[in-house]
Design an enzyme around this catalytic site. Structure first.
Site, PDB file in Angstrom:
ATOM      1  N   LYS A  65     -10.683 -15.065   3.403  1.00  0.00           N
ATOM      2  CA  LYS A  65     -10.128 -13.796   3.887  1.00  0.00           C
ATOM      3  C   LYS A  65      -8.631 -13.876   4.154  1.00  0.00           C
ATOM      4  O   LYS A  65      -7.952 -12.858   4.145  1.00  0.00           O
ATOM      5  CB  LYS A  65     -10.865 -13.351   5.167  1.00  0.00           C
ATOM      6  N   ASP A 102     -13.864  -4.775   8.179  1.00  0.00           N
ATOM      7  CA  ASP A 102     -14.629  -5.399   9.279  1.00  0.00           C
ATOM      8  C   ASP A 102     -14.326  -4.709  10.613  1.00  0.00           C
ATOM      9  O   ASP A 102     -15.178  -4.648  11.491  1.00  0.00           O
ATOM     10  CB  ASP A 102     -14.273  -6.884   9.426  1.00  0.00           C
TER      11      ASP A 102
END
Ligand code: ATR
Length: 274
Positions: A65, A102
């Site tokens: 990420k 997220d």
């Protein structure tokens, strides 16, 4: 025919192909979503190769990420502040834009209670913790955040970055389990303790001394659906949330960025009962 991917390593546990393929079928979009495990040593080379292939978009998971950012043409400001991207939109010229869904995924199951949360304890300081900390840092009701992580320096780095975005939030890094004191309104586990080889462990000893009757206990882990930590919270009569609603919502937001559609209720229902 569109092509979507999730990249990460290892990817044995991923639920994402099932979610996205159900949604593609529902909307009759011609396309496939596949898992692509990339060995850490091959990552940069694999990204250069992927740019030459036809791909409409992809999700990024552990441990890429942060590393993916070097390969992006554009990064959404929220994702840039967090320093983590979990969704990439690819255009026809091979230019990639990065987003972080997220944040929305995490907040989704807290929608009704978030305005009552004034204090929180964050367990962990990795990639998932950064999205959670920035999502919470944006809430005007939150006054205090304590961060507890095995590696103190990582918690300190998160604190320093978050302070730039949320200057009025009181943030403390803890080097051990908090002593009994003022109870927290929200306790969130973002660490890996409770899953995989750590299934038999709990990230926080002494939960009972850190709560009041309305404390919400949130574990980002969705497999197992009830970690030891959530089981203990349930026994104490607390409201608990596992990682499944977050997983579905972050997926739905990614799907929207690629197709202009959110996951339909029918697909959410199938996934929630899985
Ligand atoms: P993610 O992107 O899922 O957050 P990560 O960045 O690797 O993954 O972070 C994993 C988190 O779980 C970190 O907070 C890590 O603590 P460290 O920063 O000290 O590594 C925590 N973690 C993993 N294994 C742990 C263990 N056995 N005990 C305590 N914490 C652990």
């Amino acid at each position: 025919m569109k092509r979507f991917l999730i990249i990460g390593y290892p990817l044995g546990h991923t639920f994402s192909p099932k979610m996205h393929n159900l949604a593609l079928e529902y909307y009759k979009i011609s396309g496939r979503y596949e898992a692509l495990a990339i060995n850490p040593g091959d990552f940069d080379h694999a990204m250069k190769k992927l740019k030459t292939e036809y791909v409409s978009g992809f999700n990024v998971t552990v441990p890429y990420k942060q590393r993916i950012i070097d390969h992006l043409h554009k990064v959404d400001p929220a994702a840039a502040a967090i320093g983590a991207v979990n969704t990439v939109v690819c255009d026809r010229e091979g230019k990639w834009s990065g987003y972080n869904t997220d944040i929305h995924g995490f907040l989704h199951p807290l929608k009704k209670t978030i305005s009552e949360i004034k204090s929180c304890l964050l367990l962990g300081a990795g990639g998932a913790a950064r999205a959670v900390a920035f999502a919470l840092g944006d809430q005007p009701s939150l006054k205090k955040m304590d961060i507890l992580n095995r590696t103190l320096s990582r918690a300190q780095k998160l604190k320093a970055d978050l302070e730039k975005n949320a200057p009025s939030l009181q943030i403390h890094c803890l080097s051990g389990a908090p002593a009994t004191g003022e109870p927290y309104d929200l306790i969130v586990n973002t660490s890996s303790v409770g899953m995989g080889t750590l299934t038999a462990e709990t990230p926080l000893p002494g939960l009972a001394s850190l709560i009041h009757g309305r404390t919400v206990v949130y574990d980002l882990i969705y497999n197992p659906a009830r970690t030891l930590f959530l089981g203990e919270a349930r026994r104490l009569g607390l409201k608990t949330i596992n990682g499944l609603p977050m997983l579905i919502e972050q997926g739905s937001r990614a799907f929207y960025l690629w197709t202009g559609h959110y996951f339909p209720q029918k697909v959410r229902d199938i996934l929630s009962s899985a």
